[in-house]
Design a protein around this motif. Structure first.
Motif, PDB file in Angstrom:
ATOM      1  N   UNK A 126      34.058   8.796 -24.711  1.00 53.89           N
ATOM      2  CA  UNK A 126      34.152   7.553 -25.477  1.00 53.89           C
ATOM      3  C   UNK A 126      35.622   7.180 -25.621  1.00 53.89           C
ATOM      4  N   UNK A 127      35.976   6.044 -25.075  1.00 52.04           N
ATOM      5  CA  UNK A 127      37.388   5.624 -25.060  1.00 52.04           C
ATOM      6  C   UNK A 127      37.912   5.352 -26.469  1.00 52.04           C
ATOM      7  N   UNK A 128      37.153   4.621 -27.266  1.00 51.26           N
ATOM      8  CA  UNK A 128      37.544   4.323 -28.642  1.00 51.26           C
ATOM      9  C   UNK A 128      36.592   5.052 -29.575  1.00 51.26           C
ATOM     10  N   UNK A 129      37.059   6.142 -30.160  1.00 52.23           N
ATOM     11  CA  UNK A 129      36.214   6.947 -31.037  1.00 52.23           C
ATOM     12  C   UNK A 129      36.131   6.341 -32.442  1.00 52.23           C
ATOM     13  N   UNK A 130      35.706   5.100 -32.508  1.00 53.84           N
ATOM     14  CA  UNK A 130      35.506   4.469 -33.811  1.00 53.84           C
ATOM     15  C   UNK A 130      34.198   4.989 -34.391  1.00 53.84           C
ATOM     16  N   UNK A 131      34.066   4.930 -35.706  1.00 52.01           N
ATOM     17  CA  UNK A 131      32.826   5.364 -36.343  1.00 52.01           C
ATOM     18  C   UNK A 131      31.650   4.542 -35.828  1.00 52.01           C
ATOM     19  N   UNK A 132      31.873   3.264 -35.604  1.00 53.87           N
ATOM     20  CA  UNK A 132      30.819   2.396 -35.099  1.00 53.87           C
ATOM     21  C   UNK A 132      30.311   2.907 -33.755  1.00 53.87           C
ATOM     22  N   UNK A 133      31.225   3.211 -32.831  1.00 50.70           N
ATOM     23  CA  UNK A 133      30.821   3.708 -31.519  1.00 50.70           C
ATOM     24  C   UNK A 133      30.152   5.074 -31.607  1.00 50.70           C
ATOM     25  N   UNK A 134      30.705   5.952 -32.411  1.00 47.65           N
ATOM     26  CA  UNK A 134      30.154   7.303 -32.535  1.00 47.65           C
ATOM     27  C   UNK A 134      28.741   7.251 -33.117  1.00 47.65           C
ATOM     28  N   UNK A 135      28.592   6.547 -34.231  1.00 49.17           N
ATOM     29  CA  UNK A 135      27.290   6.480 -34.901  1.00 49.17           C
ATOM     30  C   UNK A 135      26.255   5.788 -34.006  1.00 49.17           C
ATOM     31  N   UNK A 136      26.655   4.715 -33.343  1.00 50.46           N
ATOM     32  CA  UNK A 136      25.724   4.015 -32.451  1.00 50.46           C
ATOM     33  C   UNK A 136      25.286   4.918 -31.299  1.00 50.46           C
ATOM     34  N   UNK A 137      26.236   5.619 -30.709  1.00 51.95           N
ATOM     35  CA  UNK A 137      25.904   6.509 -29.592  1.00 51.95           C
ATOM     36  C   UNK A 137      24.994   7.637 -30.053  1.00 51.95           C
ATOM     37  N   UNK A 138      25.334   8.280 -31.163  1.00 56.24           N
ATOM     38  CA  UNK A 138      24.517   9.398 -31.644  1.00 56.24           C
ATOM     39  C   UNK A 138      23.124   8.926 -32.051  1.00 56.24           C
ATOM     40  N   UNK A 139      23.036   7.752 -32.600  1.00 56.62           N
ATOM     41  CA  UNK A 139      21.737   7.185 -32.958  1.00 56.62           C
ATOM     42  C   UNK A 139      20.874   7.004 -31.712  1.00 56.62           C
TER      43      UNK A 139
END
Length: 198
Positions: A126-139
């Protein structure tokens, strides 16, 4: 990040709805003395920050309340809230890279089966480890974990930039302008062209 901090406080959490009238916030929080964690998400977008000092003064005088505010653009927060350490004691700026430390905890929260693999994949891809990206991906991973789909396939279809992983041509849908009289063309709609996905 703020939700994680709020959870770590061990206090009951109140997430303030942006539609709740600012004028009634003070009255609401003065109505009880139970220690709570109050969370204002994206305060600069959702609230009139020039009125927040009154709220903070009111809360300070009633009970022990931990107030956490998130903000994406500090320049949009009222100047009257900045450099006011008696009202806002701590200001913490986070960079997306720091979010990597929260990956194992988030994977636990989602109940992800292959936690170590997912955490490593997030850090490396993940290029930008923002909370939004992390949570969306894990979801998405949690939702699809019983399906026969790889982490790479999941991220390829998401709106998340990845590290040096070009989108494969096979992941895109190409259309052929010519039609071979398939069933879709024989439905009586001559005005529309039919195409087969490649």
């Amino acid at each position: 990040m703020a939700k994680i901090l709020a959870k770590e406080s061990g206090l009951p959490i109140i997430v303030v709805n942006p539609d709740y009238p600012e004028g009634k916030l003070i009255k609401f929080f003065k109505s009880f003395t139970t220690p709570v964690c109050v969370l204002f998400d994206e305060v600069e977008k959702n609230f009139k920050t020039e009125y927040m000092l009154d709220f903070l003064d009111g809360v300070e005088k009633t009970a022990q309340k931990l107030v956490i505010m998130t903000c994406n653009d500090l320049s949009k927060v009222s100047q009257y809230m900045q450099d006011r350490c008696s009202r806002i004691r701590y200001l913490r700026r986070y960079s997306p890279d720091e979010n990597a430390a929260f990956l194992p905890m988030l994977a636990d929260d989602f109940g992800i089966k292959n936690k170590e693999e997912v955490v490593k994949f997030c850090k490396e891809n993940i290029k930008l480890l923002s909370m939004d990206n992390i949570v969306s991906f894990m979801s998405e991973v949690k939702m699809l974990e019983d399906e026969d789909i790889s982490l790479q396939e999941i991220i390829n279809i998401m709106n998340i930039s990845t590290e040096n992983i070009p989108t494969k041509v096979s992941d895109t849908v190409e259309y052929d302008d010519e039609c071979d009289d398939c069933d879709e063309c024989n439905d009586g709609y001559d005005d529309y062209e039919c195409c087969d996905a490649a």
